[in-house]
Design an enzyme around this catalytic site. Structure first.
Site, PDB file in Angstrom:
ATOM      1  N   ALA A   1       0.727  -0.840   0.239  1.00 32.47           N
ATOM      2  CA  ALA A   1       0.145  -0.087   0.329  1.00 32.47           C
ATOM      3  C   ALA A   1       0.322   1.405   0.366  1.00 32.47           C
ATOM      4  O   ALA A   1       1.980   1.545   0.196  1.00 32.47           O
ATOM      5  CB  ALA A   1      -1.308  -0.298   1.393  1.00 32.47           C
ATOM      6  N   HIS A   2       0.356   2.071  -0.210  1.00 35.13           N
ATOM      7  CA  HIS A   2       0.517   3.544  -0.102  1.00 35.13           C
ATOM      8  C   HIS A   2       1.930   3.817   1.303  1.00 35.13           C
ATOM      9  O   HIS A   2       1.900   3.416   2.582  1.00 35.13           O
ATOM     10  CB  HIS A   2       0.156   5.230   0.144  1.00 35.13           C
TER      11      HIS A   2
END
Length: 345
Positions: free
Chosen positions: A239-240
């Protein structure tokens, strides 16, 4: 291509027992060996195949003691598994590489393409993108604007790299993977959700390999970083704003929530999950299907959900199996205790 036992021994520093002129031209598992193939033995469970295999050459560890004669030529090495890995690398590197830009590919006139680059049919290279020497880009791969790609990378069909991402040298990405898609950022409001623009990038350093259908999301700001030497299996979600340390390996279906920081030389089993904003220290081993919800100290072996020390986990599982009987015993004790109290009263 054919190689003799003498040539192979020279490449891996091995010692020959048998015919040094025996030749091979392919690889095979020891239990499926055939003439002209080289096999290896590293797992003691497969030792019995050594005496019946049809492979022409077999790599074995120095400490293997023969219980009977073998018909194959043996090459003894300190570590047969590492030796065959080295030979496979040599074999793979000897294959001819494609080069040139297919007439059905689209390459922006604002892109910079290095020497000996291959770009396959229907691939698309965006404005301002730089591609290093010797990189191979297979059909239907899309590389967005202002992407930087190093030398000798390999992108299989249908890879997508979004705008602005930066990749180092010797990066391999398998089919269907997406680098730089938006991180999952939404702010709730009275009517639904407002999207939070993801304005960062993904940075992938040298010698990284990413399996098929894996996603590495761009950061909200700054960068999601995959450090040097990392190996990611198929179907992984990063994820980010995550960061994965050097030489860490992850098996399939691992999921990292936003801003997870993974240390160097970690090993993560399949389907393990990480909650966001936690730090995994260097050289931590995470077992399959573990759920990691807090920081680790390093050098630990964790398993279970929530993840705990592996020794504690297996002791707990041993107790868990006995819970039905323990419940019956507890119920019986409570009944007997109630009867004793009743008699005393």
């Amino acid at each position: 291509m054919e190689f003799t036992a003498k040539q192979i021994a020279g490449l891996i520093g091995g010692r020959i027992e048998g015919n040094e002129n025996a030749t091979v031209n392919t690889f095979a598992k020891i239990e499926e060996g055939h003439e002209g193939a080289i096999s290896f033995l590293s797992n003691p469970k497969y030792t019995h195949y050594l005496y019946e295999t049809k492979s022409t050459i077999v790599l074995i560890n120095n400490d293997v003691e023969l219980e009977q004669q073998v018909s194959t030529t043996l090459i003894r090495v300190s570590n047969a598994y590492e030796a065959v890995a080295k030979l496979l690398q040599i074999y793979e590197s000897a294959k001819p590489k494609k080069s040139g830009i297919d007439s059905m590919a689209f390459v922006s006139h604002k892109a910079t393409i290095g020497k000996d680059v291959y770009i396959g049919a229907f691939a698309c290279i965006g404005d301002g993108t730089v591609i290093g020497d010797g990189t191979q880009i297979y059909p239907h791969t899309v590389i967005g604007d202002n992407v930087q790609i190093g030398a000798n990378c390999l992108f299989y069909p249908n890879v997508t790299i979004y705008q602005g991402c930066r990749l180092g040298n010797h990066v391999t990405i398998h089919s269907g993977s997406v680098i730089g898609a938006d991180g999952f950022g939404f702010a709730p409001n009275a009517e639904g959700y407002d999207k939070i623009p993801q304005i960062g990038i993904v940075i992938i350093e040298d010698d990284v390999e990413i399996g098929a259908n894996t996603c590495v999301d761009r950061s909200t700001m700054d960068a999601t970083i995959i450090h040097k030497g990392v190996k990611l299996d198929n179907l992984i979600q990063v994820a980010h704003n995550c960061e994965v340390g050097e030489n860490t390996v992850m098996s399939a279906q691992v999921g990292l929530a936003g801003s997870t920081k993974i240390g160097a030389w970690c090993m993560v089993g399949g389907q393990a999950g990480f909650s966001g904003h936690i730090k995994l220290a260097d050289r931590t081993f995470i077992g399959a299907q573990a759920g990691v919800i807090s920081n680790t100290k390093g050098g630990e072996q964790l398993i279970g959900t929530p993840a705990i020390d592996s020794k504690v986990f297996f002791k707990s599982m041993a107790v868990l199996k006995r819970l039905p009987d323990m419940y019956k015993e507890l119920s019986q004790l409570k009944k007997e205790l109630a009867e004793l109290k009743s008699k005393q009263n």
